[in-house]
Design an enzyme around this catalytic site. Structure first.
Site, mmCIF file in Angstrom:
data_model
loop_
_atom_site.group_PDB
_atom_site.id
_atom_site.type_symbol
_atom_site.label_atom_id
_atom_site.label_comp_id
_atom_site.label_asym_id
_atom_site.label_seq_id
_atom_site.Cartn_x
_atom_site.Cartn_y
_atom_site.Cartn_z
ATOM 1 N N LYS A 252 0.828 -1.196 -0.137
ATOM 2 C CA LYS A 252 0.118 0.086 0.039
ATOM 3 C C LYS A 252 0.694 1.276 -0.072
ATOM 4 C CE LYS A 252 -4.150 1.837 2.256
ATOM 5 N NZ LYS A 252 -3.760 3.066 2.124
ATOM 6 N N GLU A 303 -1.299 3.625 -8.328
ATOM 7 C CA GLU A 303 -0.970 4.774 -7.092
ATOM 8 C C GLU A 303 0.241 5.637 -7.684
ATOM 9 O OE1 GLU A 303 -2.904 5.153 -4.603
ATOM 10 O OE2 GLU A 303 -1.975 6.076 -2.949
ATOM 11 N N LYS A 425 -7.471 -3.163 3.888
ATOM 12 C CA LYS A 425 -6.292 -2.527 3.899
ATOM 13 C C LYS A 425 -5.781 -2.822 5.264
ATOM 14 C CE LYS A 425 -9.035 1.712 4.959
ATOM 15 N NZ LYS A 425 -9.137 3.144 4.602
HETATM 16 P P1 AMP Z 1 -7.480 4.428 2.126
HETATM 17 O O1 AMP Z 1 -7.444 5.745 1.371
HETATM 18 O O2 AMP Z 1 -6.600 4.411 3.436
HETATM 19 O O3 AMP Z 1 -8.957 4.135 2.117
HETATM 20 O O4 AMP Z 1 -6.915 3.299 1.280
HETATM 21 C C1 AMP Z 1 -7.261 3.142 -0.087
HETATM 22 C C2 AMP Z 1 -6.310 3.684 -1.026
HETATM 23 O O5 AMP Z 1 -4.998 3.307 -0.957
HETATM 24 C C3 AMP Z 1 -6.892 3.576 -2.497
HETATM 25 O O6 AMP Z 1 -7.566 4.578 -2.739
HETATM 26 C C4 AMP Z 1 -5.416 3.962 -3.037
HETATM 27 O O7 AMP Z 1 -5.314 5.201 -3.446
HETATM 28 C C5 AMP Z 1 -4.328 3.568 -2.196
HETATM 29 N N1 AMP Z 1 -3.419 2.348 -2.658
HETATM 30 C C6 AMP Z 1 -2.012 2.372 -2.605
HETATM 31 N N2 AMP Z 1 -1.618 1.267 -2.766
HETATM 32 C C7 AMP Z 1 -2.684 0.387 -3.388
HETATM 33 C C8 AMP Z 1 -2.893 -0.935 -3.861
HETATM 34 N N3 AMP Z 1 -1.869 -1.653 -4.132
HETATM 35 N N4 AMP Z 1 -3.842 -1.276 -4.210
HETATM 36 C C9 AMP Z 1 -5.015 -0.372 -4.158
HETATM 37 N N5 AMP Z 1 -4.983 0.999 -3.536
HETATM 38 C C10 AMP Z 1 -3.946 1.142 -3.208
#
Ligand code: AMP
Length: 574
Positions: A252, A303, A425
């Site tokens: 992530k 990303e 996540k």
């Molecule tokens: P959050 O913003 O904490 O809800 O986490 C989701 C966000 O993580 C997504 O909208 C992406 O912008 C980001 N992200 C980073 N790495 C990844 C990945 N490998 N797969 C999907 N989302 C990712």
């Protein structure tokens, strides 16, 4: 339709606060208007003239708006400015000024919603020198034809300050009530709206082709789709329940989500998570996508992160400096970026939204040519929690935020606009990461199974209770033991083997090992968390979660190991 009718609706809506009544009133209104007006009404009611992703801005300076009000009200700018200071709101100012309009100035006919819509688009599209005058004149001509209340709403729409409490979901509800037999059909409308976030298109399709038409709405290159989001869990172990079987764990990254569209003509458009067009900010990404993605047409997601000269990730704040309108060339050189691609939603005429994730990613791997600035996300396929945690720790060490765990099941479709259970996540903050190591004493070993049969599967470790001169068990370590180590361990421990529990070891029955060792060998262990445990004897019953072998501490004696007291203190700090 006369705009005044809409004004009356808005005045009614402004008086109520219940979402339920709002959607009923709006639905009732939509049923009574000419069907061809419904798309325009849908936009205007949200204070828009197009879907936000189109990035249409009115671009009117405050002064030009006040000038237009003055012209329409037959008064001068200073008076309008004074009222503006009193009310603090340009819409209310317009209403007041028009109420005081000299009787001699009769309204110049009526404004229809079509004229209003068309002229507002003209205001938005006029750019360059003299455009403020053009915009001002168009706005004044609209205000001249409207009632004082109408002027208020025209100004609010122009300035993007119309806030009646009606959101896009209220409009979808109202459309379902007005044009389908069952308000539950809103779910279908919403699902398609997530793929085509344009209320005008949704309204038009529903009226022209009914629910069948709505059902056919699919991803369209150039129209951003609402992005899929990840759920969160409290304990990493929950993954097994939520996603049985193998999953893909991916790094992530702490960057910005990008949805990249390439159309048949080869034009690439980049959208942000809010569906804003951000192509101009990243000309470098457009080039990488052109060169390194082998496809005529695609929609993919990744990303973007800022990187240093060695390709190491830089903080989110650094990337944010690329969010700019000017000096793009300079910052492209100053702050290079990397796109970590993770999903494929469309490829050469085929939608991949309903294709399971493992197939989407397999296809993605085929069309990408990996390089420094464009690559796939770091990933691993596993169904083992310890391996997931190991991957997670590795990603943290690489400077990333954590990991996203992705289902590989047959139903792992791309859930547009939804925070579903196909993605989970797992971030540093949730893991209450200790980022600390412990020096522990090996006091026993368990026979290995499967590919570790004939070797040790894990060793039992203890902390030192210095007060009582005892060794108290705290964890079983199996992770991090390489094949080499598994060869080395029995040799190293052989001379300390005993056939019964060493006197100074305190242990619960449940943890009894197959082989006992005198407490001599110290190893360094990395663990994610300290938890309470009924099976371990460290302090008041503490255990280390996700312990991992780091290396031998041949420089330490057993009595120099981490003490139970220290572990207890660390646990209390949390
Ligand atoms: P959050 O913003 O904490 O809800 O986490 C989701 C966000 O993580 C997504 O909208 C992406 O912008 C980001 N992200 C980073 N790495 C990844 C990945 N490998 N797969 C999907 N989302 C990712």
């Amino acid at each position: 339709m006369d705009f005044q009718k809409l004004v009356e609706l808005y005045e009614e809506l402004e008086k109520i606060s219940s979402g339920n009544s709002m959607r009923e009133i709006l639905a009732d209104f939509l049923k009574r208007v000419p069907p061809e007006d419904v798309p325009i009404i849908s936009y205007l009611t949200l204070g828009q003239i197009a879907s936000p992703y189109e990035g249409i801005v009115m671009g009117m300076a405050d002064k030009s708006v006040l000038k237009a009000i003055a012209t329409a009200g037959g008064t001068d700018l200073s008076k309008v400015t004074k009222i503006m200071h009193e009310t603090g709101d340009a819409g209310l100012t317009a209403e007041k000024v028009l109420q005081k309009k000299p009787q001699t100035l009769v309204p110049l006919g009526k404004v229809t919603i079509h004229e209003l819509f068309e002229k507002l688009h003209k205001i938005a599209s006029s750019t360059g020198t003299g455009s403020q005058d053009t915009k001002m004149n168009i706005l004044a001509s609209l205000l001249q034809k409207s009632t004082p209340a109408g002027a208020k709403y025209i100004i609010k729409i122009t300035l993007g300050t119309l806030r009646m409490g009606v959101g896009d979901m209220t409009v979808l509800d109202a459309l379902a009530i007005a044009f389908t037999s069952d308000k539950k059909n809103k779910e279908l409308l919403e699902a398609r709206y997530n793929i085509c976030p344009d209320l005008g298109i949704i309204a038009q399709t529903l009226i022209k082709d009914g629910l069948k038409g709505i059902d056919k709405i699919d991803i369209h290159v150039g129209t951003p789709i609402k992005m899929m989001l990840a759920q969160r869990i409290e304990e990493l172990e929950e993954v097994a329940k939520k996603m049985p079987g193998k999953v893909t764990v991916e790094a992530k990254y702490d960057g910005e989500r990008i949805q990249a569209h390439k159309d048949k003509k080869g034009k690439i458009t980049l959208f942000s998570r809010n569906l804003d067009t951000i192509t101009d900010q990243f000309p470098d990404l457009v080039e990488y996508l052109e060169k390194q993605i082998d496809a005529k047409e695609f929609v993919l997601e990744g990303e973007v992160i800022a990187i240093d000269a060695q390709g190491k990730p830089l903080p989110f704040q650094t990337l944010m400096q690329r969010r700019r309108k000017y000096d793009i060339k300079e910052f492209r050189e100053k702050i290079p970026v990397q796109l970590k691609v993770f999903d494929l939603l469309y490829l050469n005429g085929k939608s991949y939204l309903d294709v399971p994730y493992y197939q989407r990613s397999a296809q993605l791997e085929k069309i990408i040519q990996v390089g420094k600035h464009l690559s796939l996300t770091d990933r691993k396929i596993t169904d083992d929690i310890e391996e997931m945690n190991e991957f997670f720790q590795k990603m943290l060490q690489s400077g990333y935020e954590g990991m996203i765990i992705k289902s590989r099941a047959e139903d792992s479709v791309y859930q547009a606009g939804t925070r579903g259970w196909n993605w989970i996540k797992w971030k540093k903050e949730y893991a209450k990461d200790l980022s600390d190591t412990f020096d522990l004493v090996i006091i026993g070993a368990y026979h290995g199974q499967g590919n570790r049969s004939g070797k040790y599967g894990a060793v039992l470790c203890a902390s030192y209770n210095e007060k009582e001169n005892l060794f108290e068990t705290v964890c079983k370590v199996g992770t991090g033991l390489t094949d080499e180590l598994l060869e080395e361990l029995p040799k190293k421990l052989a001379k300390y083997k005993t056939d019964k529990k060493p006197a100074r070891v305190v242990i619960k029955k449940e943890m009894e090992p197959n082989i006992w060792f005198e407490p001599k060998i110290v190893i360094e262990v990395l663990a994610a968390e300290i938890t309470k445990s009924p099976y371990h004897t460290c302090a008041t019953g503490l255990a280390l979660r996700f312990p991992r072998f780091v290396h031998f501490r041949d420089d330490k004696k057993a009595e120099q190991a981490t003490t139970s007291n220290e572990i207890e203190k660390m646990a209390k700090k949390k």
